[in-house]
Scaffold this active site. Structure first.
Site, short mmCIF file in Angstrom:
data_model
loop_
_atom_site.label_atom_id
_atom_site.label_comp_id
_atom_site.label_asym_id
_atom_site.label_seq_id
_atom_site.Cartn_x
_atom_site.Cartn_y
_atom_site.Cartn_z
N HIS A 1 0.94 -1.16 0.14
CA HIS A 1 0.16 -0.10 0.01
C HIS A 1 0.70 1.25 -0.05
CE1 HIS A 1 -4.00 1.94 0.67
NE2 HIS A 1 -3.14 2.79 0.92
N GLU B 1 -8.79 1.82 -3.39
CA GLU B 1 -9.18 2.01 -1.85
C GLU B 1 -10.33 2.37 -1.75
OE1 GLU B 1 -6.35 3.24 2.05
OE2 GLU B 1 -6.15 4.34 0.20
N HIS C 1 -2.74 -2.99 4.74
CA HIS C 1 -2.02 -2.30 5.54
C HIS C 1 -2.76 -2.39 6.73
CE1 HIS C 1 -4.99 0.18 3.28
NE2 HIS C 1 -4.77 1.53 4.04
N ASP D 1 1.93 1.97 3.94
CA ASP D 1 0.96 2.96 3.92
C ASP D 1 1.92 4.66 3.57
OD1 ASP D 1 -1.55 4.11 4.03
OD2 ASP D 1 -1.76 3.89 6.12
#
Length: 436
Positions: A53, A155, A249, A318
């Site tokens: 991610h 996402e 994540h 992330d």
């Protein structure tokens, strides 16, 4: 006098011995630390990272309005990701998140998602260090060619506007993963966040249509991502999905009791599914505070390994999705730092090779295997009931007269109007059947 000299001489000798011992110890520590650092870099070079991610696409929108012609992606300011730092961190494959704000859910989420897919596709085709990939075969070939492979992930399920045809079109554009929610519920799945007061349901965290979304993702060969979903939704998906799923994540709830993290009982369900949890580096999910360090982060890896084994762990940093990351792990160049700490904690090379890339490759290959097994299935024509969508911007394709009738009249009047139309049709047919 001679006695005093003897004592002083002995003391000096002792001091010198102590100093030498201290220097020797410090030198050993320095050499050991240097060796561990080198070993971590060698390991990440040998098994270059697949990261689950990254939100650089969001930052390109916020900071540069997606104008790639105006920036140098090799060296970028104000972000944690660029080509030079991906190379330094030995990142071989990056899952780039396509994210649009939850506020767009009942408006133009699909358009915004298309624009974000466009910027990722352009980024990964216009810059020669990158290569857009859509399969494990292409990913492996990209590694052989020393490219940074780009995978596209949506996402938040709000991006498909509760439409399976939209999901299929995103797949054709190269999307290979989607998280079912972000920080807002969709009409068919539940978020871990309560920030947005939308589509609140009780005891129905994955609806019939939500299961159809999972089924269609399985059929397509798209990885189901349950980061950001509620525990109820995640549990329902793990029970329903025919293919392994991922938390792209997320971290351990036992170490940091944040709702975005995963409790042990859910980790056990993930293990049964043969799925993967890719550990998040964002400080509030690591230490439950705004600040964290590499030791806090390593605790998550250690705990998850104890619960379900290293074969179920990956990395989902992330980066560029938040503004606070552990000290010494501030950008994508620093991935070897966490590997160095895990080496100190006696993780083996084989375990770390699995965490860095092998585990994700296994999951992706199994997702493709399920796709191949389901080739006989036709695309799903499941539709969500309109009353569940509650979207005033959603058009219904009907003849204008019927649409006007249905929108302006109450249900009872609509039924009466339909009967009147039926009677009128019967009268016309009867009149046409009469002689001359």
């Amino acid at each position: 006098m001679s006695c005093r000299k003897t004592i002083l001489g002995a003391s000096c000798s002792l001091c010198m011995l102590s100093l030498r011992a201290l220097l020797a110890f410090s030198l050993c520590r320095f050499i050991s630390g240097y060796a561990e650092k080198e070993r971590a870099h060698n390991l990440t070079y040998k098994y270059p990272l697949i990261d689950g991610h990254n939100d650089i696409a969001l930052q390109l929108r916020i900071l540069h309005n997606n104008k790639l012609s105006k920036i140098n992606l090799t060296h970028l300011n104000k972000v944690a990701t660029d080509i030079s730092r991906l190379r330094a961190g030995h990142v071989q494959t990056q899952m780039f998140a396509v994210y649009v704000l939850c506020g767009a859910q009942k408006m133009d989420a699909v358009r915004l998602t298309l624009e974000q897919i466009d910027v990722v596709r352009r980024m990964c085709t216009e810059f020669p260090d990158f290569e857009l990939v859509t399969s494990t075969q292409e990913l492996r070939a990209s590694a052989m060619n020393k490219k940074i492979a780009c995978l596209i992930s949506i996402e938040g399920g709000h991006s498909i506007d509760s439409s399976l045809p939209a999901l299929r079109m995103f797949y054709l554009l190269g999307v290979r993963s989607m998280s079912l929610t972000h920080s807002c519920n969709t009409p068919w799945a539940e978020s871990s966040s309560t920030f947005y007061d939308v589509f609140i349901r009780h005891n129905n965290s994955l609806t019939t249509f939500g299961k159809a979304v999972v089924d269609e993702m399985n059929r397509l060969g798209m990885i189901v991502d349950i980061s950001h979903t509620s525990w109820g939704t995640a549990s329902a998906v793990l029970k329903h999905s025919k293919a392994p799923v991922i938390f792209s994540h997320s971290s351990s709830y036992t170490i940091c009791n944040h709702s975005r993290n995963v409790p042990d009982w859910l980790l056990h369900d993930l293990k049964k599914n043969r799925g993967l949890i890719m550990v998040n580096f964002y400080s509030p999910f690591v230490s439950c505070k705004s600040e964290a360090n590499v030791f806090h982060l390593a605790d998550h890896f250690d705990h998850i390994k104890r619960v379900i084994g290293a074969e179920s762990i990956g990395i989902g940093g992330d980066f560029d999705g938040g503004n606070s990351f552990p000290e010494g792990l501030e950008d994508v160049s620093k991935y070897p730092v966490i590997i160095q700490e895990l080496l100190k904690r006696n993780w083996t090379e084989d375990e770390l090779a699995n965490v860095l890339r092998r585990n994700f490759l296994r999951v992706f290959e199994e997702v493709e295997g399920v796709r191949d097994y389901l080739r006989w299935k036709k695309p799903s024509e499941e539709e969500i009931p309109l009353q569940e969508v509650e979207n005033p911007c959603r058009s219904v394709l009907q003849h204008p007269s019927l649409r006007k009738l249905s929108s302006n009249q109450s249900p009872s009047l609509r039924a009466e109007g339909s009967l009147n139309l039926l009677y009128l049709g019967l009268v016309l047919l009867f009149s046409l059947s009469l002689p001359g």
